[in-house]
Design an enzyme around this catalytic site. Structure first.
Site, PDB file in Angstrom:
ATOM      1  N   TYR A   1     -92.791 -10.654 -16.638  1.00 37.65           N
ATOM      2  CA  TYR A   1     -92.868 -11.641 -15.546  1.00 37.65           C
ATOM      3  C   TYR A   1     -91.670 -11.455 -14.608  1.00 37.65           C
ATOM      4  O   TYR A   1     -91.808 -11.461 -13.380  1.00 37.65           O
ATOM      5  CB  TYR A   1     -92.877 -13.037 -16.173  1.00 37.65           C
ATOM      6  CG  TYR A   1     -92.780 -14.194 -15.220  1.00 37.65           C
ATOM      7  CD1 TYR A   1     -93.832 -14.536 -14.373  1.00 37.65           C
ATOM      8  CD2 TYR A   1     -91.633 -14.992 -15.198  1.00 37.65           C
ATOM      9  CE1 TYR A   1     -93.742 -15.623 -13.524  1.00 37.65           C
ATOM     10  CE2 TYR A   1     -91.535 -16.079 -14.353  1.00 37.65           C
ATOM     11  CZ  TYR A   1     -92.589 -16.398 -13.514  1.00 37.65           C
ATOM     12  OH  TYR A   1     -92.488 -17.478 -12.675  1.00 37.65           O
ATOM     13  N   SER A   2     -90.496 -11.244 -15.201  1.00 36.91           N
ATOM     14  CA  SER A   2     -89.294 -11.040 -14.375  1.00 36.91           C
ATOM     15  C   SER A   2     -89.392  -9.746 -13.587  1.00 36.91           C
ATOM     16  O   SER A   2     -88.841  -9.649 -12.478  1.00 36.91           O
ATOM     17  CB  SER A   2     -88.037 -11.015 -15.245  1.00 36.91           C
ATOM     18  OG  SER A   2     -87.906 -12.248 -15.910  1.00 36.91           O
TER      19      SER A   2
END
Ligand SMILES: NC(=O)c1ccc[n+]([C@@H]2O[C@H](COP(=O)([O-])OP(=O)(O)OC[C@H]3O[C@@H](n4cnc5c(N)ncnc54)[C@H](O)[C@@H]3O)[C@@H](O)[C@H]2O)c1
Length: 259
Positions: free
Chosen positions: A155-156
């Protein structure tokens, strides 16, 4: 905050943070196009947005992770409002899990939802904003890009793309009147989050509670943010007043990383 007869698009605004941002901007007198892939929810929330003097708000149903969807949204908003001043790239959402538990599908979903939505919506709106010589593009990133939260690695990676695209755009278009900034929330437990958790089996619910506690423990203020706290930061960067800020990541994070 100063908004001189402004109009905005807020993506992913049928729920959660995006709905809060659309509401906040409308309270400031901004006419808003709410765009989301979820048409039923959009129909439910559209009448709840405060009325503004400029005219009715607009709802557009589209998959914004596609070029066609983003261009449809841009064309409909420009046709309805005549001029759009603000783009809030909020559509997104995590597929949060340990890295080795991702599947091909969840890897692609993560990039589609978070990076392609922001990319295509920005590209679709950029010629119009540049043509006006004025614009505020505010994209929702994530604190996890800075502090490397558990289970957030991929996600990052997607949100890191949002941060990186923003700084590049800010430099490239610095002299055009269009600004590009990121608001990076840490943890915000939205009403929709609690609805979702209520559907979990007891074991999964207990695991989720423990995960939230782990994240809460990384936040000096020891609480999640509120929708309104994030929306206020977005509204400021979207306002006329923020004209000398570009290429910034503004963290709304309870101190979870500092400076
Ligand atoms: N809630 C948090 O703790 C948190 C933390 C950091 C960042 N964020 C980011 O903030 C934003 C909003 O998060 P939220 O918690 O309100 O999530 P949410 O799931 O409640 O809202 C996301 C909205 O985006 C829409 N959407 C998703 N994919 C789309 C697509 N392809 N086309 C059009 N619409 C699409 C969804 O239908 C939904 O209405 C997201 O970008 C998320 O990654 C949230």
């Amino acid at each position: 905050m100063q908004f001189d007869n402004r109009t905005a698009i807020v993506t992913g605004s049928a729920s959660g943070l995006g709905l809060g941002m659309a509401t906040y901007l409308a309270e400031e007198g901004v006419r808003v196009c709410l765009a989301d892939i979820d048409g039923d929810r959009l129909d439910q929330v559209l009448p709840t947005i405060p009325v503004v003097a400029q005219g009715p708000h607009l709802g557009v149903v589209a998959d914004l992770s596609t070029r066609d969807g983003a261009e449809t949204m841009a064309a409909r908003a420009i046709a309805a409002f005549g001029r759009v001043d603000i783009l809030v790239n909020n559509a997104g959402g995590g597929v949060i899990r340990p890295t080795l538990e991702h599947t091909e599908e969840t890897l692609r979903q993560t990039i589609d939802r978070n990076l392609w939505t922001m990319t295509y919506c920005t590209l679709a709106m950029l010629p119009h904003l540049l043509g006006n010589g004025y614009g505020r593009v505010v994209s929702i990133g994530a604190e996890s890009v800075r502090n490397g939260l558990w289970q957030h690695a991929f996600y990052s990676a997607a949100k890191g793309g949002v941060h990186g695209f923003t700084t590049g755009l800010a430099r490239e278009f610095a002299e055009t009147g269009v600004t590009f900034n990121v608001v990076a929330p840490a943890m915000v437990l939205t009403p929709q989050y609690f609805d979702l958790v209520a559907t979990l089996e007891p074991d999964a619910s207990a695991r989720q509670d423990a995960f939230v506690e782990q994240i809460r423990g990384s936040i000096p203020m020891a609480r999640g943010g509120t929708v309104r706290e994030v929306a206020a930061a977005v509204a400021f960067l979207a306002s006329d007043d923020a004209g000398y800020m570009t290429g910034q990541v503004v963290s709304v994070n309870g101190g979870s990383s500092m400076l």
